[in-house]
Design an enzyme around this catalytic site. Structure first.
Site, PDB file in Angstrom:
ATOM      1  N   GLY A 156      28.036   8.955 -26.880  1.00 29.52           N
ATOM      2  CA  GLY A 156      28.160   7.626 -26.300  1.00 29.52           C
ATOM      3  C   GLY A 156      28.673   7.661 -24.879  1.00 29.52           C
TER       4      GLY A 156
ATOM      5  N   HIS B 211      22.082  10.630 -19.932  1.00 32.75           N
ATOM      6  CA  HIS B 211      21.606  10.380 -21.303  1.00 32.75           C
ATOM      7  C   HIS B 211      20.276   9.631 -21.277  1.00 32.75           C
ATOM      8  CE1 HIS B 211      26.105  10.464 -22.012  1.00 32.75           C
ATOM      9  NE2 HIS B 211      25.691  11.338 -22.894  1.00 32.75           N
TER      10      HIS B 211
ATOM     11  N   ASP C 221      25.156  20.921 -20.200  1.00 34.61           N
ATOM     12  CA  ASP C 221      25.893  21.723 -21.188  1.00 34.61           C
ATOM     13  C   ASP C 221      25.009  22.916 -21.541  1.00 34.61           C
ATOM     14  OD1 ASP C 221      28.332  20.015 -21.877  1.00 34.61           O
ATOM     15  OD2 ASP C 221      26.700  18.580 -22.080  1.00 34.61           O
TER      16      ASP C 221
ATOM     17  N   SER D 182      28.617  12.832 -15.997  1.00 29.98           N
ATOM     18  CA  SER D 182      29.348  13.176 -17.210  1.00 29.98           C
ATOM     19  C   SER D 182      30.165  11.963 -17.629  1.00 29.98           C
ATOM     20  CB  SER D 182      30.290  14.348 -16.919  1.00 29.98           C
ATOM     21  OG  SER D 182      31.311  14.415 -17.896  1.00 29.98           O
ATOM     22  N   SER D 183      30.294  11.760 -18.927  1.00 31.04           N
ATOM     23  CA  SER D 183      31.122  10.644 -19.404  1.00 31.04           C
ATOM     24  C   SER D 183      32.557  10.836 -18.934  1.00 31.04           C
ATOM     25  CB  SER D 183      31.089  10.569 -20.921  1.00 31.04           C
ATOM     26  OG  SER D 183      29.750  10.459 -21.341  1.00 31.04           O
ATOM     27  N   ARG D 184      32.971  12.075 -18.761  1.00 28.92           N
ATOM     28  CA  ARG D 184      34.365  12.358 -18.359  1.00 28.92           C
ATOM     29  C   ARG D 184      34.619  12.034 -16.886  1.00 28.92           C
ATOM     30  NH1 ARG D 184      33.875  16.680 -22.547  1.00 28.92           N
ATOM     31  NH2 ARG D 184      35.474  16.166 -24.089  1.00 28.92           N
TER      32      ARG D 184
HETATM   33  O1  PAF Z   1      26.708  16.978 -25.897  1.00 26.24           O
HETATM   34  C1  PAF Z   1      27.265  16.154 -26.648  1.00 26.24           C
HETATM   35  O2  PAF Z   1      27.352  14.976 -26.351  1.00 26.24           O
HETATM   36  C2  PAF Z   1      27.845  16.625 -27.981  1.00 26.24           C
HETATM   37  O3  PAF Z   1      28.380  17.893 -27.868  1.00 26.24           O
HETATM   38  C3  PAF Z   1      26.843  16.552 -29.138  1.00 26.24           C
HETATM   39  C4  PAF Z   1      25.662  17.485 -28.929  1.00 26.24           C
HETATM   40  C5  PAF Z   1      26.326  15.129 -29.294  1.00 26.24           C
HETATM   41  C6  PAF Z   1      27.518  16.963 -30.462  1.00 26.24           C
HETATM   42  O4  PAF Z   1      28.595  16.135 -30.759  1.00 26.24           O
END
Ligand code: PAF
Length: 289
Positions: free
Chosen positions: A33, A39, A152, A187-189
């Site tokens: 989320g 995303h 990632d 990044s969400s962070r």
């Molecule tokens: O990349 C992410 O957001 C998380 O590591 C994932 C793949 C959804 C697993 O929780």
């Protein structure tokens, strides 16, 4: 149209099965989320890859260490569903922690080798948590194309290996890192960063860009390429977990004397303020940062 939000794993599987019975292919974008353009670009890849797109939104507790940001990780399901409304998303799967980890849950997936370098030693247990939840999610969605981001990179490689090793009926598709106009990897962070920290966070992409420019000008020495990243990041970050240059298939670090052959992964993890940021480039393959 806002996508349906499904909470129950069995209902989710039944939905996907019924679409597959109609001859449709399912694409799956797993997420925690706090959705951003990175995303949404994976959602677009999913849309092109299959007929039905499912996005999961689940902040997975088992991949956070005891001193990490599980409690403060941004959660806003309503805002996320709204962001997905302007895309073709058939369903959002957003289970509760209890639905994913009911009382008595006691199984863990460990992927060997690839988890022993880079983030692995700095985040003990993290990749077991990721591998376990991703295995569960892939079983709940069933045969599909699953889309993961290259930001990632280690996670992507770990999941590709997981799928291979366990013969999961899933095709892994990867999407490029999406960056802000100034180069910061989305990044969400990033939401944790103050304006001053955000400025210093740019050192990661600047360092990687410097390495890429050197590589494009013919530099092949592992030490020189790493130095370009260190020059930017060490001065700006509050602490550095690693700045590494590694084989992009095995994730094993090059030694100081090594020369890069065709492609090489340059990866960095550093803290700016209390925010841990990661970024990477595959030299010889990526055109950014
Ligand atoms: O990349 C992410 O957001 C998380 O590591 C994932 C793949 C959804 C697993 O929780």
């Amino acid at each position: 149209m806002p996508p349906d939000v499904i909470r129950d794993p069995e209902e989710m599987l039944a939905r996907c099965e019924s679409r597959r019975r109609n001859g449709e292919q399912v694409a799956f974008v797993p997420s925690m989320g706090s959705l951003h353009q990175g995303h949404l670009s994976l959602v677009e890849i999913a849309n092109r890859a299959a007929d039905v797109t499912v996005v999961s939104i689940f902040v997975n507790p088992t991949q956070f260490g005891p001193n990490e940001d599980l409690e403060k990780y941004p959660r806003d399901l309503e805002a996320d569903v709204k962001k997905l409304s302007s895309h073709r998303v058939d369903a959002v799967f957003s289970p509760s922690p209890k639905a994913m980890y009911p009382d008595g849950f006691d199984t863990e997936i460990t992927v060997g080798g690839l988890t022993e370098t880079l983030c692995g030693p700095h985040r003990p247990g993290h990749f077991n948590g990721v591998a376990t939840v991703v295995t569960k999610l892939l079983n709940i969605i069933g045969p599909c194309k699953a889309v993961f981001g290259r930001k990632d990179f280690q996670q992507l490689k770990v999941i590709e290996k997981l799928v291979r090793d366990l013969n999961l009926p899933v095709e892994i598709v990867s999407g490029p890192t999406v960056r802000e106009p100034d180069g910061l990897a989305m990044s969400s962070r990033n939401a944790y960063l103050s304006a001053e920290e955000r400025h210093r966070a740019l050192s990661l992409s600047k360092g990687l860009r410097a390495a890429r420019v050197l590589f494009e000008n013919g530099e092949r020495g592992a030490v020189r390429l790493l130095e370009a990243v260190k020059n930017e990041v060490v001065a700006a970050a509050d602490s550095v977990d690693y700045i590494d240059i590694a084989n992009p298939k095995t994730l094993v670090s090059l030694s100081e004397k090594d020369l890069v052959k065709e492609t090489v992964l340059v990866a960095v993890a550093a803290r700016v303020g209390s925010t841990r940021l990661i970024d990477n480039v595959v030299l010889g393959e990526d055109t950014a940062p």
